[in-house]
Design an enzyme around this catalytic site. Structure first.
Site, PDB file in Angstrom:
ATOM      1  N   HIS A 165       0.837  -1.200   0.000  1.00  0.00           N
ATOM      2  CA  HIS A 165       0.000   0.000   0.000  1.00  0.00           C
ATOM      3  C   HIS A 165       0.871   1.249   0.000  1.00  0.00           C
ATOM      4  CE1 HIS A 165       0.500   0.848   4.372  1.00  0.00           C
ATOM      5  NE2 HIS A 165       0.381  -0.452   4.552  1.00  0.00           N
ATOM      6  N   ASP A 209      -0.193   4.413   1.018  1.00  0.00           N
ATOM      7  CA  ASP A 209      -0.518   5.410   2.032  1.00  0.00           C
ATOM      8  C   ASP A 209       0.203   5.125   3.336  1.00  0.00           C
ATOM      9  OD1 ASP A 209      -2.137   3.095   2.282  1.00  0.00           O
ATOM     10  OD2 ASP A 209      -3.601   4.183   3.494  1.00  0.00           O
ATOM     11  N   ASP A 242       6.257   0.493   7.070  1.00  0.00           N
ATOM     12  CA  ASP A 242       4.833   0.302   6.766  1.00  0.00           C
ATOM     13  C   ASP A 242       4.365   1.310   5.715  1.00  0.00           C
ATOM     14  OD1 ASP A 242       2.194  -0.532   6.924  1.00  0.00           O
ATOM     15  OD2 ASP A 242       1.772   0.612   8.729  1.00  0.00           O
ATOM     16  N   GLU A 268      -5.122   1.700   2.381  1.00  0.00           N
ATOM     17  CA  GLU A 268      -5.083   0.541   3.274  1.00  0.00           C
ATOM     18  C   GLU A 268      -5.206   0.964   4.729  1.00  0.00           C
ATOM     19  OE1 GLU A 268      -3.592  -2.505   5.968  1.00  0.00           O
ATOM     20  OE2 GLU A 268      -2.736  -0.506   5.656  1.00  0.00           O
ATOM     21  N   GLU A 269      -4.619   2.114   5.074  1.00  0.00           N
ATOM     22  CA  GLU A 269      -4.612   2.545   6.469  1.00  0.00           C
ATOM     23  C   GLU A 269      -5.990   2.983   6.959  1.00  0.00           C
ATOM     24  OE1 GLU A 269      -2.351   1.924   8.352  1.00  0.00           O
ATOM     25  OE2 GLU A 269      -0.408   2.004   7.358  1.00  0.00           O
TER      26      GLU A 269
END
Length: 441
Positions: free
Chosen positions: A89, A91, A121, A155-156
């Site tokens: 991802h 974001d 991440d 995703e977050e």
């Protein structure tokens, strides 16, 4: 397992360069559309330019302005096999610069670490996927099966404008896919004098529980027997203080068996709570995966200190292990009785894959090539990833981003944390191992 690419120095250097370029793009996902800019689109466009430069045909879409998503496919030797989705991802969660030792979006290098929001991440893995894809084209590497390189937004905040939107609006981009690999897992964890690498073979389901209590409104000087705040407070206490029973899922049982081998003693699922201290940095992760959790997060009621309100509410974060959804609901209902109303909302079911099989054998072989002492350890991931959305189209997902780190470096503990960082040697290890996996999967 033979090396996937011959020029590993270039592979590693490109990964670091791309990771730094991505971190410098502030693709912050606040969860509020009013405060989200075009960072995800800019990150996706950067990835697109790098892949197209290497000769890939790419597919780009914005689910809503600024929310960029990108997919590219590399044909493998066996077209009859299902494709593997290697995804990341774009974001990141917000970062308060004043709290950081080094600026969160400067991608600075200090003492052998790359610092920045997304360093773990998960812009470093985005970079590893892009660098691997470029190396495969550059060196003419043909993977064992079709590879779908996918880069998602949102995703977050649950993947609504990312993978979920693509599945609903661009399903053909994932045609023929049967398995997927992404976060969270792969980081090394010491078990006694052995080194294990966690692989997420299952994820807890996630949802929200809304609890509403109603009663008689009135003046604060005249207490009522059905005070809504008192009722909702009793429900919050009953649920929040409840310890749900152990749930012996396939993933947790596999974890117990493998850790027993590493520690040289027999551990069952029932033994794990007492063994958490000996599991080191894996302990908190394992603890969260042993049982269902329902955590109070928001409580509200009333509008003036001398007015008894007619209604009060509470919200709970719900995490449920595979196979326990109906049992969890019944248990919560029994805890609170009839004096409050329950509404289960935003429910994303848990997922679970086999804790062994051909793809995990590939993970293990790639590890053995880069770290002969490393051992693959299945586990239940207590949080959520985009693999849950891919499960809707029949894709089996695993969490494995390989990282060899020092024993005292808690990789998962740096997710969303101040001073998020990745060791440079771990990043190099990660892309080498990732390239091996994608070549042979």
């Amino acid at each position: 397992m033979t090396a996937a690419v011959s020029d590993t120095a270039l592979l590693e250097a490109e990964t670091l360069r791309i990771a730094r370029d991505l971190i410098r793009i502030e693709s912050v996902n606040t969860g509020d559309p009013r405060t989200i800019g075009d960072g995800e689109a800019r990150a996706a466009r950067l990835v697109q330019s790098l892949l197209e430069e290497a000769g890939y045909e790419t597919h780009y879409a914005e689910s809503t302005p600024g929310r960029g998503n990108l997919v590219a496919r590399l044909a493998g030797t066996d077209a009859s096999r299902g494709a593997l989705i290697a995804h990341a991802h774009l974001d990141v969660v917000p970062a308060e610069a004043a709290d950081w030792t080094h600026p969160p979006f400067a991608a600075e290098l200090h003492d052998g670490f790359l610092y920045g929001r997304g360093a773990l991440d998960m812009k470093s893995h985005t970079a590893a996927l892009v660098a691997t894809a470029r190396a495969f084209r550059r060196e003419g590497v043909v993977p064992a099966r079709d590879l779908i390189f996918a880069f998602f937004s949102d995703e977050e905040a649950g993947g609504v404008w990312g993978v979920r939107w693509l599945i609903d609006n661009r399903p053909e981009w994932f045609a023929g896919a049967t398995e997927a690999v992404s976060e969270v897992g792969g980081f090394s964890v010491p078990f006694g004098d052995r080194r294990g690498y966690l692989v997420a073979t299952a994820e807890k389901g996630v949802g929200r529980l809304d609890v509403t209590a109603r009663g008689s409104a009135g003046h604060g000087s005249r207490p009522t027997s059905d005070n809504a705040i008192t009722r909702v407070a009793r429900a919050v206490a009953a649920i929040g203080e409840h310890r749900f029973p152990l749930e012996p899922t396939t993933a947790v049982e596999a974890f117990a068996r493998r850790v027993s081998e590493l520690l040289g003693e027999t551990l069952t699922v029932d033994d794990l709570p007492a063994a958490l201290d000996r599991l080191g940095i894996a302990g908190p992760l394992v603890a969260a995966g042993l049982r269902n959790t329902v955590s109070p997060t928001v409580i509200a009621g009333g509008y003036k200190s001398n007015v008894i309100p007619a209604e009060a509410t509470a919200q709970f974060d719900v995490r449920v292990v595979p196979g326990a959804e109906e049992r969890l609901r019944a248990e919560v209902e029994a805890l609170v009785g009839q004096e409050v109303e329950l509404r289960w909302d935003r429910w994303i079911p848990p997922i679970e894959a086999a804790a062994d099989g051909p793809l995990l054998d590939v993970f293990a072989s790639a590890l053995a090539a880069e770290d002969p002492d490393g051992v693959l350890v299945p586990f239940l991931m207590p949080a959520s990833t985009d693999n849950k959305h891919l499960a809707r189209i029949g894709v089996t997902g695993y969490g494995f981003v390989p990282l060899r780190t020092d024993a005292d470096f808690d990789a998962f503990g740096h997710y969303h944390a101040v001073d998020e960082r990745i060791p440079l040697d771990a990043l190099a290890f990660s892309v080498r191992t990732t390239a091996r996996i994608l070549r042979s999967a």
